[in-house]
Design an enzyme around this catalytic site. Structure first.
Site, PDB file in Angstrom:
ATOM      1  CD  GLN A   1      43.304 -27.112   8.286  1.00 45.93           C
ATOM      2  OE1 GLN A   1      43.653 -26.081   7.725  1.00 45.93           O
ATOM      3  NE2 GLN A   1      43.969 -27.619   9.315  1.00 45.93           N
TER       4      GLN A   1
ATOM      5  CG  ASP B   1      49.930 -26.534   1.996  1.00 45.66           C
ATOM      6  OD1 ASP B   1      49.091 -26.115   2.812  1.00 45.66           O
ATOM      7  OD2 ASP B   1      50.826 -27.337   2.295  1.00 45.66           O
TER       8      ASP B   1
ATOM      9  NE  ARG C   1      36.724 -17.163  27.150  1.00 45.63           N
ATOM     10  CZ  ARG C   1      36.385 -18.349  27.620  1.00 45.63           C
ATOM     11  NH1 ARG C   1      36.287 -19.376  26.801  1.00 45.63           N
ATOM     12  NH2 ARG C   1      36.153 -18.514  28.914  1.00 45.63           N
TER      13      ARG C   1
END
Length: 319
Positions: free
Chosen positions: A252, A128, A163
């Protein structure tokens, strides 16, 4: 110092093995013995340790995860758990700790140092990039590139099938990954914890874009700001347009660390050992504006402020 210990705590981040390698080999070059602690603070409490030598860290520089393993440890938050960890340190003649992790890890290390005065230096590892006072934690670059690769693949389908896709990335309290991925992936919207958002406004933008002929749309949402599934459902209800949700999840956290993540991990591993041996303690090492930084744990664990608005405005300008 004759013996130190290294541990990885909290969530794993690509590059942790590179950091362990740098710690062990830098310490060995100074004739300092290193004990690897398995499963973070839990390993100190339950005395799960092993002497690491030069060859112990061969062949790990390119591996994701951590060979020392890691886990959350509520037991370390108790008085009994901390006393057992301290007894392990005394029993094994450990004179200093190197803690590899993020905010939660440094909070634990800071409290432990305040209580038992065991010298400790931290190495910032977090996907992060949320450690205050430094530019980058290692692991964040790898996580962003992993998510970006997925976004690129999703865009192929998004464009082909005309989409809307809502893609959820990691980030409980920090929108760094979401913002970086939205910008690098050419996405139309980023929803993050640091910035209020309105699904009505987002949906209106989509409808207006659809009127102009824009038939595909990618929205990146940080997990701490909302659920991709819920957001996609709401957007479909408002716009009437086909909307799909994709949750990237823990993919991730893994994978081979990028060159940038490895470089940071190796350099900070060396710096951590050198500063610990020089008497620094209760601090994290890092780089700020390209220069070596030593950040007090007390500052490092504070909320990191990101310049969200200019970043977000750039994403919208380039949409």
């Amino acid at each position: 110092m004759k013996r130190i210990a290294v541990l990885t705590t909290g969530g794993d981040a690509p590059g942790m093995n590179a950091a362990i390698r740098a710690v062990v080999r830098t310490a060995s070059s100074r004739n300092v013995e290193v004990m690897g602690v398995f499963r973070g603070w839990w390993g100190l409490i339950h005395e799960e340790l092993k002497i690491f030598e030069h060859h112990s860290v061969s062949g790990i520089i390119n591996q994701g995860g951590t060979i020392l393993k890691t886990m959350r440890c509520p037991e370390f938050e108790t008085q009994e758990g901390q006393e057992r960890a301290f007894n392990t340190i005394k029993k094994n003649a450990i004179e200093g700790l190197i803690v590899i992790g993020g905010n939660g890890s440094f909070t634990g290390a800071h409290k432990f140092y305040q209580k038992y005065k065991v010298p400790c230096v931290g190495i910032p590892a977090s996907i992060d990039n949320d450690v205050n006072g430094i530019d980058f934690t290692f692991g964040s670059d790898t996580a962003i590139n992993t998510a970006l690769s997925a976004i690129d693949n999703i865009r192929d389908t998004c464009t082909s099938m005309e989409r809307i896709f809502v893609v959820e990335v990691m980030g409980r309290e920090c929108g760094y990954i979401a913002m970086a991925v939205a910008l690098g992936g050419g996405c139309e919207e980023a929803i993050i914890p640091e910035r209020p958002f309105s699904l009505e406004v987002v949906s209106n933008d989509i409808v207006q874009g659809n009127i102009r002929g824009k038939v595909s749309w990618i929205i990146v949402v940080a997990e701490g700001a909302g659920s991709a599934v819920d957001i996609a459902k709401k957007i479909k209800e408002i716009t009437g347009l086909e909307t799909r949700a994709v949750v990237l999840g823990h993919v991730q956290r893994g994978g081979r660390p990028t060159a940038f993540s490895r470089d940071l991990a190796l350099r900070m591993g060396q710096l951590a050992v050198e500063n610990l041996l020089e008497g620094q303690t209760d601090k994290a090492v890092g780089f700020t504006c390209g220069k070596v930084s030593l950040i007090d744990f007390e500052k490092a664990i504070q909320k990191k402020q990101i310049a969200v608005e200019p970043w977000y405005n750039l994403i919208k300008t380039l949409t």
